[in-house]
Design a protein around this motif. Structure first.
Motif, mmCIF file in Angstrom:
data_model
loop_
_atom_site.group_PDB
_atom_site.id
_atom_site.type_symbol
_atom_site.label_atom_id
_atom_site.label_comp_id
_atom_site.label_asym_id
_atom_site.label_seq_id
_atom_site.Cartn_x
_atom_site.Cartn_y
_atom_site.Cartn_z
ATOM 1 N N ASN A 1 46.016 46.197 29.988
ATOM 2 C CA ASN A 1 45.497 45.630 31.236
ATOM 3 C C ASN A 1 43.980 45.755 31.328
ATOM 4 N N GLY A 2 43.313 45.850 30.175
ATOM 5 C CA GLY A 2 41.861 45.969 30.173
ATOM 6 C C GLY A 2 41.189 44.649 30.515
ATOM 7 N N GLY A 3 40.062 44.743 31.202
ATOM 8 C CA GLY A 3 39.242 43.568 31.492
ATOM 9 C C GLY A 3 39.500 42.963 32.854
ATOM 10 N N ASN A 4 38.495 42.261 33.373
ATOM 11 C CA ASN A 4 38.605 41.581 34.656
ATOM 12 C C ASN A 4 37.534 40.503 34.762
ATOM 13 N N GLY B 1 45.780 46.033 37.016
ATOM 14 C CA GLY B 1 46.957 46.351 36.209
ATOM 15 C C GLY B 1 47.560 45.169 35.480
ATOM 16 N N ARG B 2 46.897 44.003 35.500
ATOM 17 C CA ARG B 2 47.445 42.799 34.895
ATOM 18 C C ARG B 2 46.926 42.615 33.467
ATOM 19 N N PRO C 1 49.774 32.521 36.521
ATOM 20 C CA PRO C 1 48.542 32.659 37.312
ATOM 21 C C PRO C 1 48.783 33.017 38.767
ATOM 22 N N LYS C 2 49.901 32.591 39.339
ATOM 23 C CA LYS C 2 50.146 32.887 40.747
ATOM 24 C C LYS C 2 50.439 34.365 40.994
ATOM 25 N N LEU C 3 50.729 35.096 39.923
ATOM 26 C CA LEU C 3 50.945 36.545 40.040
ATOM 27 C C LEU C 3 49.692 37.326 39.675
ATOM 28 N N ASP C 4 48.972 36.855 38.663
ATOM 29 C CA ASP C 4 47.884 37.643 38.075
ATOM 30 C C ASP C 4 46.495 37.269 38.588
ATOM 31 N N LEU C 5 46.399 36.216 39.389
ATOM 32 C CA LEU C 5 45.127 35.792 39.973
ATOM 33 C C LEU C 5 45.250 35.759 41.493
ATOM 34 N N GLY C 6 44.107 35.932 42.155
ATOM 35 C CA GLY C 6 44.076 35.803 43.604
ATOM 36 C C GLY C 6 42.800 35.118 44.056
ATOM 37 N N PRO D 1 43.394 42.725 43.866
ATOM 38 C CA PRO D 1 42.301 42.448 42.925
ATOM 39 C C PRO D 1 42.043 43.646 42.015
ATOM 40 N N THR D 2 41.423 43.383 40.870
ATOM 41 C CA THR D 2 41.017 44.429 39.967
ATOM 42 C C THR D 2 40.311 45.572 40.695
ATOM 43 N N SER D 3 40.483 46.784 40.186
ATOM 44 C CA SER D 3 39.792 47.940 40.774
ATOM 45 C C SER D 3 38.284 47.823 40.629
ATOM 46 N N GLU D 4 37.834 46.947 39.707
ATOM 47 C CA GLU D 4 36.403 46.728 39.516
ATOM 48 C C GLU D 4 35.847 45.637 40.450
#
Length: 271
Positions: free
Chosen positions: A29-32, A75-76, A85-90, A113-116
């Motif tokens: 789940n690295g990167g954002n 965590g995605r 995309p409807k789960l992993d993007l907002g 959203p990502t913790s970053e």
């Protein structure tokens, strides 16, 4: 009804996240990634008119009040975004007080959203002061650049010159060089503030022993910036694999000629 999932924004960010995974930059789940979208480009999508929930940001993002951001989730896995995309993007809009963000689309399984995301927003705020066309922030884990942070002095001038001299493209693509912050705990406002401060002078910043933050006007441009930095680090790694002895290299004078030929200004502190 035109659905946002079919938009060019979702399609492109899905392609870029998969490409980044495919390059080996985003394990597990690295990167954002975050993409700022103008309100005028969202008017045709009827399925983003209702606020699904409101999220606390944990810092003051008032300079971005009313702005829209398409962002990857915490965590995605980047390799999955293209298929779900409807789960992993907002898609989020920053509230007028700058303290929260309204979720308008995506994260349909309760994701966030990502913790970053605060670090992204801090960088967006800073870059907008210098270039209003900049709308992308990308964080990933390029293997060879991370390796450099273990073997080289964490000096911006030294690392920038090293990368410039690995290939002619480097100076052309990132003539200002590479910013470097100390090792810091990821996912905190502290690392976000340190990164944003570097974005006053750089478009790409090394997080030692962790990864890279890059910005640009488009997803392709930002991906290409990071790709160029990592290619230079890869060449250096290959030199080491071939014995490490450099017999010839691009000289400082040749770097200056390169800057003149491509009409870019090399960071004078590093040349």
């Amino acid at each position: 009804m035109t659905k946002f999932v079919d938009s060019k924004f979702v399609k492109k960010i899905s392609e870029i996240t998969y490409a980044s995974y495919d390059h080996g930059w985003d394990e597990r789940n690295g990167g954002n990634v975050s993409l700022r979208i103008d309100a005028a480009d969202l008017t045709e999508y009827e399925d983003i008119k209702t606020v699904k929930k409101t999220l606390e940001l944990g810092f003051d993002a008032k300079p971005l009040a009313g702005q829209y951001f398409l962002v990857t989730g915490t965590g995605r896995y980047f390799r999955n975004v293209i298929n779900q995309p409807k789960l992993d993007l907002g898609l989020l809009q920053i509230t007028e007080d700058g303290q929260k963000a309204d979720l308008l689309w995506g994260f349909e399984d309760g994701g966030k959203p990502t913790s970053e995301f605060p670090s992204h927003l801090m960088t967006h705020i800073e870059r907008l002061k210098f270039d209003p066309t900049h709308r992308v922030v990308m964080h990933c884990h390029p293997t060879n650049l991370i390796a450099l942070s273990f073997t080289q002095d964490l000096d911006e001038g030294h690392i920038s010159r090293l990368l410039w001299k690995m290939q002619a493209e480097s100076l052309v693509v990132f003539p200002e060089g590479l910013g470097v912050i100390p090792y810091m705990t990821p996912g905190t406002n502290e690392i976000g503030r340190a990164t944003a401060a570097k974005m006053k002078n750089f478009r790409v910043v090394m997080w030692p022993h962790h990864g890279i933050f890059g910005v640009g006007a488009s997803l392709d441009e930002t991906f290409g910036l990071i790709e160029t930095v990592e290619k230079a680090a890869l060449i250096y790694s290959q030199i080491g694999a071939q014995g490490g002895k450099i017999k010839q290299s691009i000289t400082d004078d040749q770097l200056r000629e390169l800057a003149t030929a491509f009409n870019v200004t090399a960071n004078p502190k590093f040349l």
